[in-house]
Design a protein around this motif. Structure first.
Motif, PDB file in Angstrom:
ATOM      1  N   GLY A  47     -33.886  13.558 -19.757  1.00 50.57           N
ATOM      2  CA  GLY A  47     -33.949  14.947 -20.036  1.00 50.57           C
ATOM      3  C   GLY A  47     -32.617  14.803 -21.218  1.00 50.57           C
ATOM      4  N   LEU A  48     -31.387  14.490 -20.893  1.00 51.26           N
ATOM      5  CA  LEU A  48     -30.250  14.529 -21.632  1.00 51.26           C
ATOM      6  C   LEU A  48     -30.443  13.352 -22.725  1.00 51.26           C
ATOM      7  CD1 LEU A  48     -27.620  14.670 -18.924  1.00 51.26           C
ATOM      8  CD2 LEU A  48     -28.343  16.596 -20.585  1.00 51.26           C
ATOM      9  N   PHE A  53     -31.297  12.350 -28.609  1.00 46.94           N
ATOM     10  CA  PHE A  53     -31.984  11.605 -29.743  1.00 46.94           C
ATOM     11  C   PHE A  53     -32.926  12.464 -30.442  1.00 46.94           C
ATOM     12  CE2 PHE A  53     -30.869   7.884 -27.286  1.00 46.94           C
ATOM     13  CZ  PHE A  53     -30.051   7.064 -27.988  1.00 46.94           C
ATOM     14  N   GLU A  54     -33.362  13.540 -29.939  1.00 53.68           N
ATOM     15  CA  GLU A  54     -34.172  14.617 -30.739  1.00 53.68           C
ATOM     16  C   GLU A  54     -33.812  15.934 -30.313  1.00 53.68           C
ATOM     17  OE1 GLU A  54     -38.429  12.688 -31.304  1.00 53.68           O
ATOM     18  OE2 GLU A  54     -38.172  13.373 -29.245  1.00 53.68           O
ATOM     19  N   PHE A  61     -37.999  19.977 -24.411  1.00 51.39           N
ATOM     20  CA  PHE A  61     -38.330  19.111 -23.282  1.00 51.39           C
ATOM     21  C   PHE A  61     -37.530  19.343 -21.914  1.00 51.39           C
ATOM     22  CE2 PHE A  61     -37.335  15.076 -20.704  1.00 51.39           C
ATOM     23  CZ  PHE A  61     -38.829  14.862 -20.285  1.00 51.39           C
ATOM     24  N   LEU A  62     -36.014  19.416 -22.419  1.00 45.92           N
ATOM     25  CA  LEU A  62     -35.091  19.925 -21.206  1.00 45.92           C
ATOM     26  C   LEU A  62     -35.316  21.399 -20.565  1.00 45.92           C
ATOM     27  CD1 LEU A  62     -32.802  18.598 -19.757  1.00 45.92           C
ATOM     28  CD2 LEU A  62     -31.485  19.394 -21.422  1.00 45.92           C
ATOM     29  N   MET A  63     -35.455  22.090 -21.508  1.00 42.82           N
ATOM     30  CA  MET A  63     -35.635  23.835 -21.065  1.00 42.82           C
ATOM     31  C   MET A  63     -36.981  23.745 -20.235  1.00 42.82           C
ATOM     32  SD  MET A  63     -33.250  25.281 -21.814  1.00 42.82           S
ATOM     33  CE  MET A  63     -31.905  23.982 -21.810  1.00 42.82           C
ATOM     34  N   PHE A 125     -44.838  16.310 -24.162  1.00 40.06           N
ATOM     35  CA  PHE A 125     -43.910  16.075 -25.349  1.00 40.06           C
ATOM     36  C   PHE A 125     -43.921  14.646 -26.044  1.00 40.06           C
ATOM     37  CE2 PHE A 125     -42.196  19.845 -23.130  1.00 40.06           C
ATOM     38  CZ  PHE A 125     -41.655  20.501 -24.292  1.00 40.06           C
ATOM     39  N   TYR A 126     -44.210  13.547 -25.306  1.00 38.12           N
ATOM     40  CA  TYR A 126     -44.247  12.237 -25.813  1.00 38.12           C
ATOM     41  C   TYR A 126     -45.575  11.662 -25.498  1.00 38.12           C
ATOM     42  CZ  TYR A 126     -39.200  13.750 -26.228  1.00 38.12           C
ATOM     43  OH  TYR A 126     -38.104  14.248 -26.507  1.00 38.12           O
ATOM     44  N   PRO A 127     -46.654  11.993 -26.150  1.00 36.10           N
ATOM     45  CA  PRO A 127     -48.122  11.704 -25.460  1.00 36.10           C
ATOM     46  C   PRO A 127     -48.123  10.217 -25.499  1.00 36.10           C
ATOM     47  CG  PRO A 127     -48.102  13.537 -27.360  1.00 36.10           C
ATOM     48  CD  PRO A 127     -46.930  12.883 -27.080  1.00 36.10           C
TER      49      PRO A 127
END
Length: 175
Positions: A47-48, A53-54, A61-63, A125-127
């Motif tokens: 997550g971090l 990086f994005e 993604f983190l939320m 988020f990252y297929p």
């Protein structure tokens, strides 16, 4: 509870099949390493790093991940402490536990729930990483059986819990 007896018998038979062979110790060593990747530390790092990086997609993604775990953890705790299913080694002296679990009960598998939750988020988020993440989550779940701390139905219900909570968080954050 008679309706649960066939499931319990199947679970016991499957665990015996997985744990009663001459390669127990080498399999347990590998399973312990795989299982350790699902202890939770890696999720925070992912997550971090994603956020680092994005910043825009990583923050989303983190939320969503935090919301998914906020949904999953109380449900996991409630189900585990309501069913109070004993762990495999507590049910049969023929089954060995190769690690000391962090809590007393087995249903659902928290490692599996968290791994499948992360797999759904990664896939969303990252297929491009989705298939690998689902394979990894499946390995974490199976490792818990091979370590003698969960039954197959604990893994299946853990996976369903993780997937449901991740999809719920994605839905809630989308609109």
């Amino acid at each position: 509870m008679k309706t649960m007896q066939p499931i319990a018998r199947f679970d016991l038979a499957f665990s015996l099949l997985c744990l009663q062979h001459r390669f127990n110790l080498p399999v347990a060593r590998v399973s312990k390493a795989v299982s350790h990747t699902g202890d939770g530390h890696l999720y925070a790092v992912i997550g971090l790093l994603s956020w680092w990086f994005e910043p825009r997609a990583g923050q989303a993604f983190l939320m969503v991940g935090l919301l998914a775990f906020l949904i999953e953890l109380p449900i996991y705790w409630l189900v585990k402490n309501s069913f109070k299913r004993r762990r495999p080694a507590q049910i049969s002296h023929l089954l060995t536990s190769y690690i000391t679990p962090s809590d007393q009960y087995s249903l659902p598998s928290g490692h599996t729930a968290a791994a499948f939750l992360m797999a759904v988020l990664m896939d969303h988020f990252y297929p491009d990483l989705g298939v690998a993440c689902f394979a990894w989550a499946g390995l974490i779940g199976f490792s818990r059986i091979l370590l003698g701390v969960h039954f197959l139905t604990d893994i299946v219900l853990g996976a369903l819990l993780g997937v449901s909570c991740a999809l719920s968080a994605i839905y809630l954050m989308a609109g």
